[in-house]
Design a protein around this motif. Structure first.
Motif, mmCIF file in Angstrom:
data_model
loop_
_atom_site.group_PDB
_atom_site.id
_atom_site.type_symbol
_atom_site.label_atom_id
_atom_site.label_comp_id
_atom_site.label_asym_id
_atom_site.label_seq_id
_atom_site.Cartn_x
_atom_site.Cartn_y
_atom_site.Cartn_z
ATOM 1 N N ASP B 131 64.361 18.539 42.442
ATOM 2 C CA ASP B 131 64.637 17.133 42.212
ATOM 3 C C ASP B 131 63.656 16.673 41.138
ATOM 4 O O ASP B 131 62.443 16.756 41.348
ATOM 5 C CB ASP B 131 64.415 16.371 43.527
ATOM 6 C CG ASP B 131 64.416 14.875 43.291
ATOM 7 O OD1 ASP B 131 64.912 14.441 42.224
ATOM 8 O OD2 ASP B 131 63.913 14.154 44.172
ATOM 9 N N PRO B 132 64.176 16.236 39.987
ATOM 10 C CA PRO B 132 63.248 15.867 38.898
ATOM 11 C C PRO B 132 62.236 14.821 39.328
ATOM 12 O O PRO B 132 61.108 14.803 38.830
ATOM 13 C CB PRO B 132 64.176 15.328 37.803
ATOM 14 C CG PRO B 132 65.528 15.201 38.393
ATOM 15 C CD PRO B 132 65.571 16.083 39.582
ATOM 16 N N GLY B 133 62.623 13.972 40.278
ATOM 17 C CA GLY B 133 61.713 12.934 40.748
ATOM 18 C C GLY B 133 60.456 13.501 41.380
ATOM 19 O O GLY B 133 59.407 12.855 41.421
ATOM 20 N N LEU B 135 58.880 16.224 40.458
ATOM 21 C CA LEU B 135 58.058 17.005 39.530
ATOM 22 C C LEU B 135 57.158 16.085 38.706
ATOM 23 O O LEU B 135 57.406 14.879 38.600
ATOM 24 C CB LEU B 135 58.959 17.795 38.588
ATOM 25 C CG LEU B 135 59.912 18.805 39.214
ATOM 26 C CD1 LEU B 135 60.854 19.357 38.152
ATOM 27 C CD2 LEU B 135 59.153 19.935 39.901
ATOM 28 N N SER B 136 56.133 16.688 38.124
ATOM 29 C CA SER B 136 55.282 15.906 37.231
ATOM 30 C C SER B 136 55.926 15.877 35.844
ATOM 31 O O SER B 136 56.852 16.638 35.557
ATOM 32 C CB SER B 136 53.899 16.537 37.133
ATOM 33 O OG SER B 136 53.977 17.720 36.360
ATOM 34 N N ARG B 137 55.434 14.987 34.986
ATOM 35 C CA ARG B 137 55.986 14.880 33.635
ATOM 36 C C ARG B 137 55.881 16.220 32.922
ATOM 37 O O ARG B 137 56.829 16.694 32.300
ATOM 38 C CB ARG B 137 55.245 13.788 32.870
ATOM 39 C CG ARG B 137 55.796 13.565 31.470
ATOM 40 C CD ARG B 137 55.167 12.350 30.806
ATOM 41 N NE ARG B 137 55.885 11.990 29.589
ATOM 42 C CZ ARG B 137 55.507 12.370 28.359
ATOM 43 N NH1 ARG B 137 54.425 13.095 28.190
ATOM 44 N NH2 ARG B 137 56.228 12.022 27.303
ATOM 45 N N GLN B 138 54.708 16.859 33.028
ATOM 46 C CA GLN B 138 54.491 18.127 32.340
ATOM 47 C C GLN B 138 55.452 19.198 32.838
ATOM 48 O O GLN B 138 55.978 19.988 32.061
ATOM 49 C CB GLN B 138 53.038 18.586 32.498
ATOM 50 C CG GLN B 138 52.079 18.008 31.458
ATOM 51 C CD GLN B 138 52.667 17.999 30.050
ATOM 52 O OE1 GLN B 138 53.232 18.982 29.578
ATOM 53 N NE2 GLN B 138 52.576 16.848 29.368
ATOM 54 N N GLU B 139 55.673 19.206 34.152
ATOM 55 C CA GLU B 139 56.604 20.204 34.707
ATOM 56 C C GLU B 139 58.024 19.986 34.174
ATOM 57 O O GLU B 139 58.723 20.946 33.837
ATOM 58 C CB GLU B 139 56.603 20.133 36.238
ATOM 59 C CG GLU B 139 55.373 20.760 36.858
ATOM 60 C CD GLU B 139 55.274 20.476 38.358
ATOM 61 O OE1 GLU B 139 54.830 21.377 39.072
ATOM 62 O OE2 GLU B 139 55.639 19.362 38.795
ATOM 63 N N VAL B 140 58.409 18.734 34.111
ATOM 64 C CA VAL B 140 59.750 18.425 33.605
ATOM 65 C C VAL B 140 59.889 18.895 32.164
ATOM 66 O O VAL B 140 60.856 19.567 31.798
ATOM 67 C CB VAL B 140 60.045 16.911 33.720
ATOM 68 C CG1 VAL B 140 61.282 16.542 32.924
ATOM 69 C CG2 VAL B 140 60.223 16.524 35.183
ATOM 70 N N ILE B 141 58.882 18.553 31.355
ATOM 71 C CA ILE B 141 58.926 18.963 29.948
ATOM 72 C C ILE B 141 58.976 20.486 29.860
ATOM 73 O O ILE B 141 59.772 21.064 29.112
ATOM 74 C CB ILE B 141 57.700 18.411 29.186
ATOM 75 C CG1 ILE B 141 57.792 16.891 29.085
ATOM 76 C CG2 ILE B 141 57.591 19.035 27.802
ATOM 77 C CD1 ILE B 141 56.578 16.228 28.471
ATOM 78 N N GLY B 142 58.143 21.144 30.668
ATOM 79 C CA GLY B 142 58.088 22.602 30.660
ATOM 80 C C GLY B 142 59.439 23.208 30.961
ATOM 81 O O GLY B 142 59.898 24.130 30.281
ATOM 82 N N ARG B 143 60.126 22.661 31.969
ATOM 83 C CA ARG B 143 61.432 23.217 32.348
ATOM 84 C C ARG B 143 62.493 22.984 31.268
ATOM 85 O O ARG B 143 63.318 23.859 31.015
ATOM 86 C CB ARG B 143 61.906 22.597 33.659
ATOM 87 C CG ARG B 143 61.087 23.106 34.827
ATOM 88 C CD ARG B 143 61.689 22.670 36.121
ATOM 89 N NE ARG B 143 60.822 23.120 37.207
ATOM 90 C CZ ARG B 143 61.230 23.320 38.429
ATOM 91 N NH1 ARG B 143 62.483 23.090 38.739
ATOM 92 N NH2 ARG B 143 60.399 23.727 39.361
ATOM 93 N N LEU B 144 62.456 21.805 30.668
ATOM 94 C CA LEU B 144 63.429 21.530 29.605
ATOM 95 C C LEU B 144 63.219 22.478 28.430
ATOM 96 O O LEU B 144 64.176 23.014 27.858
ATOM 97 C CB LEU B 144 63.296 20.077 29.131
ATOM 98 C CG LEU B 144 63.799 18.996 30.092
ATOM 99 C CD1 LEU B 144 63.376 17.619 29.589
ATOM 100 C CD2 LEU B 144 65.315 19.056 30.246
ATOM 101 N N LEU B 145 61.947 22.691 28.087
ATOM 102 C CA LEU B 145 61.647 23.582 26.962
ATOM 103 C C LEU B 145 62.072 25.000 27.282
ATOM 104 O O LEU B 145 62.702 25.689 26.475
ATOM 105 C CB LEU B 145 60.145 23.543 26.653
ATOM 106 C CG LEU B 145 59.616 22.277 25.966
ATOM 107 C CD1 LEU B 145 58.097 22.247 26.011
ATOM 108 C CD2 LEU B 145 60.090 22.221 24.519
ATOM 109 N N GLU B 146 61.742 25.432 28.479
ATOM 110 C CA GLU B 146 61.996 26.800 28.904
ATOM 111 C C GLU B 146 63.492 27.117 28.883
ATOM 112 O O GLU B 146 63.913 28.180 28.415
ATOM 113 C CB GLU B 146 61.436 26.973 30.334
ATOM 114 C CG GLU B 146 61.282 28.398 30.795
ATOM 115 C CD GLU B 146 60.476 29.251 29.806
ATOM 116 O OE1 GLU B 146 59.478 28.729 29.256
ATOM 117 O OE2 GLU B 146 60.879 30.404 29.567
ATOM 118 N N ALA B 147 64.285 26.165 29.354
ATOM 119 C CA ALA B 147 65.720 26.422 29.486
ATOM 120 C C ALA B 147 66.492 26.106 28.205
ATOM 121 O O ALA B 147 67.712 26.189 28.178
ATOM 122 C CB ALA B 147 66.279 25.611 30.644
ATOM 123 N N GLY B 148 65.766 25.699 27.175
ATOM 124 C CA GLY B 148 66.449 25.421 25.918
ATOM 125 C C GLY B 148 67.224 24.121 25.919
ATOM 126 O O GLY B 148 68.118 23.912 25.105
#
Lengths: 385, 469
Positions: B131-133, B135-148
């Motif tokens: 649930d994105p809610g 996660l921390s901001r950094q984690e969210v950014i990390g996942r978006l970057l990782e998954a393209g």
């Protein structure tokens, strides 16, 4: 049409770069694009484009000038027969014919001279021939007195196209309206042929009936004789003056075409008339001399005021380009036109000089409008930061 | 009687609530709706996923691709194809599973397309769900970057992929498109509301200030249901739906500020990543235009080859295929690919013909903003417009044309001239940060002198980026 296209396609290789007649490339291109809208397509960006191009724009302006042009021809004939005391006996056809004989050569000479120079410059610059002169070439005859010698038309047009336009880089780059440059050139170079009472009516000689002076209403106004020209005659255009400028009605029809098609700026037209009316009204209040006493509305129907406001002031290249600037620019043209008219003893007409003056100041007006936009942006940034 | 009163009360309360909630409609006055033939009904056409997909590095401004795959490599949906040489954290992934079938290069070996041939496995790289809610901001950014999925977020100024290290002032989403023949944004997200809200949650992690612009004339049901966003209602002609115009009305970009933007269907892709743990770029795209036999929506993925959609569905003649809309799209071939950010394919006639005395003809079927063609006599018609330039390039002559179609506090002509003169200071003063190409697309459309304004704006932005770094 297909045969024509084929012919052009056959000639094309010879006039393109490396071809035998390369020097005629611009000339060929001008005629080709005149006959056929080119098959150029967009590459990227906006794939579809408005059907409007500069040729169409200029064609519409020329169309808008037609009422003034035809009335001008008629009025040349009418004034001619009036001066002979035969206005009542001459037919409409005779008047039009007289006008045609006098006016057509001026138009042809103006176009031939101007377009010739344009073609040469386009070829030297390796540019396409610009459409700007289609309008200028038509404006020049309309702002000249009918008795002008043709060689003067040649000299003035040459001066206007070269010094007024091409030295700045051609259509779109000039500072002053080329047609007005032509007129101003003639006015200052050959004042005796551009002012006075005898030049406005074709063939005005000793044959004129007694009491017919040939003076324009503006000259009459300066000497307190405006009452010999009624408001209605001035509005309809049965008065002496430059070829195309006399009929306010014909000019207003042109104004309607320009505004309805969206080509001429109604803001400039409106504010020019407003400025002129206001200034004339203020002078009415003062009423210190004869031309101050000319009723404000009558002022707007005299001389080149309406013609200048509708066809000259609205020239987008030499006028103000910002929307706010257009209000100021037009208004000041109106004010200065009447101001010069009333206060300049040497020359009763002020529209030409007023427009040229405001052409000169248009970039300055725009500068302030642009600067205010910039300041708004800066202010916003500092408030938020 | 009583219940009728009660109903009336409830209705009034609901209405009042709605009015209070979004009291203000922002009226856009300047602009232009170009009416084109080939509008689609709200139906989803049946089409198999195409064989080929391609990601085009040229879809992203300022990205220098560094390839991670070679021809023949096996990939899954979500496998990295290439990354940005200068910002290696930004990855671009395959939309489908299959084999890298070609790497198309242009001049100086510039990578133009990375083509993937789809297999039937339909395999996805698996990412953790959350649930994105939570996660921390950094984690969210990390996942978006990782998954393209990060390239789905772009920044203003400049219209480039957002910089993950920035803290934007706000995030803007336009929930309607106003361009000619644009897709219906209510329709395309239909049934995906869960993912849409998840996408919004992701955005809220990135920046608390999320603005959604909706159309006053549309129902906007999926968007009105969104939680945690600031709604803005817009009314008026195109470019009211452009996010840049909406930003300028809500909170214009000043020097030094950054905002991020994304699109509704991109939110859904991001939502799927967090809820389902896959990079599933499935979206509904629109195939429209006067030359399409049956304009309709199709369900496909980012980078899809358009051949199966257009193969037997276009009319005879020389035809132009555009990925995107007619004002801002990119020209592609009949076997080209859907652009990364595009939601529609438009098909119009090419228009490479000579027209005898076209400038003098009455022009009944010609569209012009000016009334100088007699087409104003039939004002209700939809036009079949082609890609003919309708004239030659000239110096700017007519004034005030651009101002009528740009609803921003910007003097377009002066901005364009500043760019042409490469006057950085003036560009900045006149608002280069607030615009991107699409905002001035209508200026280009109406220009009598046929000036390529969008190209000029892009050059200006590129110059600005070079200057600022």
């Amino acid at each position: 049409m297909k045969a024509l296209r084929k012919l052009l396609d056959n000639i094309k290789p010879h006039v393109q770069k490396g071809g035998k007649y390369e020097m005629f490339h611009s000339t060929f291109d001008a005629f080709e694009t005149l006959l056929f809208v080119p098959n150029h397509t967009t590459k990227n960006g906006a794939h579809v484009r408005d059907a409007m191009d500069l040729k169409r724009t200029m064609a519409v302006v020329v169309l808008a000038l037609m009422p003034a042009f035809f009335f001008g021809m008629y009025n040349v004939g009418y004034q001619h027969f009036l001066s002979l005391g035969q206005a009542a006996s001459a037919t409409f056809g005779e008047m039009m014919l007289e006008g045609l004989i006098k006016v057509l050569p001026i138009v042809i000479v103006s176009y031939m001279t101007g377009l010739g120079i344009e073609f040469i410059f386009a070829q030297i610059r390796k540019h396409e021939v610009n459409e700007g002169f289609l309008v200028s070439g038509f404006l020049i005859p309309l702002v000249l007195p009918v008795d002008i010698p043709l060689w003067m038309v040649v000299v003035a047009t040459t001066f206007a196209v070269i010094i007024g336009k091409e030295v700045f880089g051609g259509t779109g780059m000039n500072i002053w309206n080329p047609a007005l440059v032509a007129r101003a050139f003639l006015f200052f170079a050959y004042p005796s042929k551009m002012s006075g009472d005898t030049i406005w009516i074709s063939g005005l000689t000793e044959k004129a009936v007694d009491g017919f002076s040939g003076a324009t209403p503006l000259a009459a106004a300066a000497s307190g004789n405006i009452s010999q020209f009624s408001m209605l005659d001035s509005f309809l255009g049965f008065i002496p003056g430059s070829i195309g400028e006399t009929s306010t009605l014909a000019i207003l029809i042109g104004a309607f075409i320009l505004i309805y098609t969206g080509i001429g700026s109604w803001k400039i037209m409106f504010s020019t008339f407003a400025g002129g009316f206001l200034m004339a009204w203020v002078f009415n209040m003062v009423g210190a001399n004869a031309s101050m006493q000319v009723p404000a509305l009558h002022h707007l129907c005299l001389g080149g005021f309406a013609f200048g406001a509708v066809f000259m002031a609205t020239d987008p290249v030499s006028g103000a380009r910002t929307e706010t600037g257009k209000w100021i620019y037009g208004f000041l043209i109106g004010v200065f036109s009447i101001l010069i008219r009333v206060f300049n003893p040497a020359y009763p007409e002020g529209v030409m000089l007023a427009i040229l003056l405001m052409n000169t100041f248009a970039p300055l007006i725009d500068h302030f409008v642009v600067q205010s936009n910039i300041n708004r942006r800066l202010k916003r940034a500092t408030v938020k930061a | 009687m009583r219940s009728a009163n009660l109903n009336l009360c409830i209705f009034a309360a609901k209405y009042l609530n709605r009015v209070l909630k979004m009291s203000e409609v922002i009226n856009i006055k300047k602009g232009l709706d170009i009416r084109l033939q080939g509008k689609a009904e709200n139906i989803i056409g049946h089409a198999e996923l195409p064989e080929l997909f391609a990601i085009k590095p040229t879809d992203f401004h300022g990205v220098t691709p560094k390839l991670m795959v070679r021809e023949g490599d096996q990939v899954k949906a979500g496998s990295v194809l290439f990354f940005d040489k200068y910002r290696p954290e930004i990855k671009f992934v395959s939309p489908v599973s299959g084999t890298v079938s070609a790497i198309i290069r242009g001049e100086r070996r510039k990578v133009l397309e990375v083509v993937v041939k789809r297999d039937d496995a339909n395999a996805f790289v698996e990412f953790p769900t959350a649930d994105p809610g939570s996660l921390s901001r950094q984690e969210v950014i990390g996942r978006l970057l990782e998954a393209g999925a990060w390239p789905l977020i772009r920044q203003r100024p400049y219209d480039v992929i957002a910089n993950a290290n920035d803290n934007p002032k706000a995030i803007f989403i336009s929930a309607f498109e106003s361009a000619p023949l644009a897709p219906d944004c209510d329709f395309v997200v239909n049934g995906q509301e869960k993912y849409l809200q998840a996408g919004i949650e992701v955005m809220k992690k990135l920046c608390n200030n999320v603005h959604v612009g909706i159309n006053a004339d549309a129902a906007s049901k999926p968007y009105l249901a969104l939680k945690g966003v600031q709604m803005h209602k817009f009314d008026g002609p195109h470019p009211a739906g452009n996010v840049g115009v909406q930003i300028s009305k809500i909170s214009p970009i000043n020097k030094g500020e950054t905002v991020w933007v994304t699109q509704p269907q991109d939110l859904i892709i991001m939502g799927r990543l967090f809820l389902d743990g896959v990079y599933d770029s499935t979206k509904n795209i629109l195939l429209a235009g006067s030359e399409v036999v049956k304009p309709a929506y199709y369900r496909t993925r980012i980078g899809a080859c358009i051949t199966p959609l257009v193969a037997s569905n276009v009319k005879e003649g020389t035809i132009r295929y555009i990925s995107g809309n007619v004002l801002t799209g990119k020209q592609i071939t009949a076997d080209g690919y859907l652009g990364y950010y595009h939601n529609q394919i438009t098909v119009i006639p090419e228009g490479d013909y000579f027209e005898f005395m076209g400038w003098a003809a009455p022009g009944l079927g010609k569209y012009s903003v000016s009334r100088s063609f007699f087409s104003w006599l039939c004002s209700k018609t939809n036009y079949r417009m082609d890609a003919n330039l309708h004239g030659g390039h000239r110096a700017i002559v007519v004034s005030g044309q651009y101002d009528k179609v740009l609803p921003m506090d910007i003097l377009p002509e002066y901005l364009i001239k500043a760019i042409m003169a490469e006057d950085i200071d003036k560009m900045e003063q006149l608002g280069i940060y607030e615009v991107v190409e699409e905002d001035l697309a209508l200026c280009e459309f109406v220009c009598t002198s046929k000036i390529n304004i969008q190209e000029i704006v892009r050059n200006g932005i590129n110059l600005m980026m070079k200057e600022m770094n």
